[in-house]
Design an enzyme around this catalytic site. Structure first.
Site, PDB file in Angstrom:
ATOM      1  N   ASP A 137      -9.227   3.883  -1.804  1.00  0.00           N
ATOM      2  CA  ASP A 137      -9.994   4.592  -0.659  1.00  0.00           C
ATOM      3  C   ASP A 137     -11.588   5.328  -0.825  1.00  0.00           C
ATOM      4  OD1 ASP A 137      -8.085   3.806   0.896  1.00  0.00           O
ATOM      5  OD2 ASP A 137      -7.188   6.089   1.149  1.00  0.00           O
ATOM      6  N   ASP A 171       1.043  -1.605   0.083  1.00  0.00           N
ATOM      7  CA  ASP A 171      -0.234  -0.257   0.086  1.00  0.00           C
ATOM      8  C   ASP A 171       0.519   1.342  -0.084  1.00  0.00           C
ATOM      9  OD1 ASP A 171      -2.022   1.700   0.029  1.00  0.00           O
ATOM     10  OD2 ASP A 171      -2.325   1.605   2.341  1.00  0.00           O
ATOM     11  N   GLU A 230       2.515   5.698  -3.828  1.00  0.00           N
ATOM     12  CA  GLU A 230       2.778   5.893  -4.826  1.00  0.00           C
ATOM     13  C   GLU A 230       3.800   6.740  -5.086  1.00  0.00           C
ATOM     14  OE1 GLU A 230      -1.174   4.484  -3.850  1.00  0.00           O
ATOM     15  OE2 GLU A 230       0.260   5.790  -2.648  1.00  0.00           O
TER      16      GLU A 230
END
Length: 881
Positions: free
Chosen positions: A580, A458, A461
């Site tokens: 999300d 996770d 990015e």
């Protein structure tokens, strides 16, 4: 804030006495300046000065700039144009600086054919250049205009123009621009073209690209409920679908470039504005949507084979405080008789949010191992999260070994400091081979501590709670215990380099945010001097590759990895979820659009957080009902919620539990079908969840349909997406459709029609198309149990058929094996083609089997065959073994 007025109106409104008005004024001036630069021509383009066909049948050409200017920087004076038909249905066009090597997506990260070295190409072109007017391959033809230089790609079979960079007064774009930090190229589009792709974005207008919506590509951690903004992944590829006289033609276009970019789509043209790298185009001839995805994934890598258990139902929540809570969740699913295969932990198991650790009190190793033994014995699995940021902590051994191996991204010669959940962190540089080895060793050490079955990567990015060059403030508690996502460092903006403050500002985060906002500074440096500016959007892919390699080496079986950030080729290694989202009805609908897009990107194992991640209101029972009815048919099906959201396990409401038993009960019966689609995705790239136009490409009514989808080629899902609704207005393409929950219920759609379907609170509509043989099993509480039950086949003919054929297939293997394949000497899989005919009221069913030993050894049998469509409709004919 948006500037929704004209520039003269804005000038009239300006008030120097108001600070807010002044801020709005200058922000809007910047907006209008940027807007002006997008509507006027940046340069005069290039002229062709030399061209030749090389011995390998590739075109080499030199392009010279016609007139220089300094808008967004100086023009590169001489370009090398290279084109080659790499396969019968794939054409590559590569444009770069003819004299200086420029950044490209690394060839070891995304393996592909390399153009010849620049110097060799220039020397070659100085001898005997032969001018040609067009360059023809088996399926595609490249033509060019010398001055100003432009090129066009056409399909040989019907003459369609697939890409055309020639500008004229009828289109709002100019000629080719190629500067160090600004590249621009455009193409005309057919007015009848439907475009799909260019993600990752949450698209409120549906799966079709919407003219004048912003399409910016730059991997960013902003929540996926933000529409029309660049999100976690970057996929600069689109599919163009056209209907010509009732026949459909599709093709694909990939611009393989990892730099940030804006793509402007007007409906009749498309313009790329890229802030670095090269123009590396790949054109895929199609002509069907499935052909395009097949051709695309043959280049970027076929989707990873997923283990069988990954198609079961998954449960997670940020906030499972200790092992006892996790045990209770599993027990409650079993008591409610709701299928559950995988239980997850999101940070809670860690000691101070540090990777590869266990909390000594809440998740003691002895208690966790006892729990894992229990669930593993019944076939359940356990997956945990890993974030890339490594806590800066002198007593933390993972950090110590990372520093000793020099594995972190640097800025000004020191590891770049960010802040994530554990506080101060350094970011591993996965472009460095030493980092890949160190990462694999840390996963090995953790796996010896806890035998996890998969990993969840996770925040890659990469996400950072701070912006700029930061240092830890002496005496300040960091992170803040109640709001750990708030930056608690002393940070200064970095705007003094051309990398942190490029001349052209892409629409980052949907608000023209600075490139380094809430991420690694773009002037930071990777291995071998690679700039974060260039490699930023590759971070998730590079971590995925390293993680995949580690699990393969450690487990010696097929890995399961879930990644938030993705790039071209990520599907070869990982699954994806849509990030999300809010628990809103809008997000329920958006999830279909994003899921279908990722099938186009070669990442078919995808789903959204069922019931929503951020809970926006207390009573969301009805929404959760409808979400599990949809989510049970996501390829990746997981319930997940945020730390501060209330619990939403499916057993908490009686009505939701009933919906879950119905929908997941059907999913678990369909596991053989889903797993066979997994195999098809792996060998051909075919999406598991697909838009209807994949099976009905000539039926234009479904080109923009974003509220229904297909699993495979023949199973249509029609969920309720609006609050309070107990009916669904569903589109049925021409043919006969049978309700999978009531095989006697038939819909005959002669020319395609909308049908109003009843959908009470606990009902989801799933329909099976004609001419299909669907393999199913009896279901169960876990996939390990479900896959041992007898098979039954559902055979569908058109209603009332006296003469018809049906086909289906089935792939079975030992999903512990690393590879998913058939063939001599690999007797751990069975593949079956099923066939059926009806002739003069006689039904014949037979099969063709490849490597049947595996299925026979497992004792798998077909217990029942049900035939639909005889005697005029949904009358069920069953044949027991």
């Amino acid at each position: 804030m948006q500037c929704m007025t004209t520039l003269p109106q804005l000038l009239a409104m300006f008030s120097p006495c108001s600070p807010l008005a002044t801020l709005i004024f200058f922000s809007c001036i910047l907006h209008f300046a940027q807007q002006a630069s997008t509507s006027s021509f940046i340069g005069q383009g290039y002229r062709l000065i030399s061209i030749q066909i090389a011995p390998d049948a590739a075109i080499h050409a030199l392009l010279q700039v016609k007139q220089t200017n300094n808008i967004y920087g100086a023009d590169i004076p001489l370009l090398r144009f290279y084109a080659k038909h790499e396969t019968e249905n794939r054409l590559r066009v590569h444009i770069t600086d003819a004299k200086n090597k420029r950044w490209e997506v690394p060839y070891d990260l995304l393996p592909r054919e390399q153009p010849p070295p620049l110097k060799q190409s220039i020397e070659f072109l100085t001898k005997n250049s032969t001018w040609v007017s067009e360059y023809s391959g088996s399926e595609l033809v490249l033509a060019y205009t010398p001055d100003p230089f432009s090129f066009a790609v056409t399909r040989k079979s019907n003459g369609d123009t697939l890409f055309n960079s020639t500008y004229d007064d009828s289109h709002p774009f100019g000629p080719l621009v190629f500067k160090d930090q600004y590249l621009e190229i455009s193409t005309k589009l057919s007015k009848d073209a439907s475009l799909y792709g260019l993600g990752e974005h949450t698209q409120p207008h549906g799966i079709k690209l919407n003219p004048n919506d912003p399409y910016t590509l730059f991997t960013t951690d902003i929540s996926a409920f933000n529409v029309n903004a660049d999100l976690y992944g970057s996929h600069p590829v689109y599919m163009d679908l056209r209907n010509e006289g009732g026949k459909a033609y599709a093709h694909g276009v990939l611009l393989l470039n990892s730099n940030g970019m804006d793509v402007f789509y007007t409906g009749t043209s498309l313009t790329y504005k890229v802030i670095g790298g090269v123009l590396d185009f790949y054109f895929f001839a199609g002509p069907s949507p499935l052909n395009v995805v097949d051709q695309y994934t043959s280049l970027i890598g076929r989707p990873a084979p997923m283990p069988y258990w990954a198609f079961g139902f998954h449960q997670c929540k940020f906030g499972y405080q200790n092992v006892s809570v996790v045990e209770e969740v599993v027990e409650n699913y079993q008591k409610a008789k709701i299928p559950l295969d995988v239980i997850w932990n999101d940070d809670d198991h860690m000691d101070g949010a540090k990777d590869f650790t266990l909390h000594p009190v809440n998740y003691p190793r002895s208690k966790l191992l006892k729990f894992l033994d229990k669930i593993h014995n019944i076939g359940m699995k356990y997956v945990v999260i890993i974030d890339p940021g490594i806590a800066v902590n002198e007593s933390y051994e993972v950090y110590q070994r990372g520093m000793a191996n020099d594995v972190f991204i640097k800025h000004d010669g020191e590891p770049f400091t960010g802040q994530v959940w554990p506080g101060a962190v350094y970011f591993p540089d996965f472009l460095n081979p030493k980092t890949v080895s160190w990462w694999g060793d840390e996963i090995r050490r953790f796996h010896e501590l806890v035998p996890v079955d998969g990993l969840w990567i996770d925040m890659n990015e990469a996400s950072n709670f701070c912006t700029g060059k930061c240092r830890i403030h002496e005496g300040r508690i960091c992170p803040n215990e109640t709001q750990p996502w708030i930056c608690c460092f002393d940070c200064r903006d970095i705007t003094n380099t051309k990398w942190d403050n490029p001349p052209y500002k892409i629409n980052a985060s949907g608000v023209h945010a600075p490139l380094g906002s809430k991420t690694i500074a773009t002037s930071a440096v990777h291995y071998n001097g690679v700039l974060e500016y260039d490699a930023h959007s590759l971070y998730g892919l590079s971590e995925s590759i390293a993680t995949h390699k580690a699990l393969l080496d450690i487990q010696k079986k097929r890995p399961f990895i879930l990644s938030r950030s993705t790039y071209v080729g990520s599907g070869k290694y990982v699954a994806h979820w849509t990030g999300d989202i809010l628990s809103r009805w809008e997000d329920l609908g958006y999830s279909i659009i994003t899921m279908l897009n990722f099938g186009l990107y070669g990442i078919p194992m995808v789903g959204a957080d069922i019931c929503g991640f951020f809970i926006t209101f207390t009573d969301h029972e009805e929404l959760c009902n409808r979400w599990i009815q949809l989510g049970a048919f996501y390829p990746f099906s997981r319930d997940h919620a945020d730390l501060n959201s209330p619990r939403q396990e499916l057993y908490l409401w009686d009505s939701v539990a009933e919906s879950a038993r119905n929908a997941l009960g059907m999913r678990y019966k369909l596991l053989p079908y889903l797993y066979t689609l997994n195999y098809e995705a792996h060998v051909s790239g075919a999406p598991i969840a697909r838009p209807l136009f994949f099976s009905f490409p000539s039926y234009v009514e479904c080109y923009g349909l974003s509220t229904q989808f297909l699993l495979g080629k023949s199973l249509i899902i029609s969920p309720v997406l609006e609050q309070g609704k107990t009916q669904v207005n569903a589109l049925f393409p021409p043919g006969t459709w049978y309700s999978l929950f009531d095989l006697t219920y038939t819909i005959v759609s002669k020319e395609g029609t909308y049908v109003t379907l009843d959908a009470p609170l606990n009902v989801v509509n799933v329909h099976l198309y004609q001419n299909v043989i669907l393999p199913m099993q009896q279901g169960g509480m876990v996939t390990k149990e479900a896959r041992t039950t007898p098979f039954n086949l559902i055979v569908t003919f058109p209603a009332g058929a006296n003469d018809g054929e049906a086909t289906g297939n089935l792939f079975l293997d030992d999903d512990e094996q690393q590879e998913m394949k058939l063939g001599s000497g690999y007797p751990i899989a069975t593949y079956i083609d099923f066939h059926a005919t009806v002739r003069e009221e006689t039904v014949k069913v037979w099969s063709q089997v490849v490597e049947g030993e595996f299925a026979l050894e497992k004792g798998w049998i077909i217990d029942k065959i049900s035939v639909l469509g005889l005697n005029g409709g949904g009358e069920l004919q069953s044949y027991d073994r």
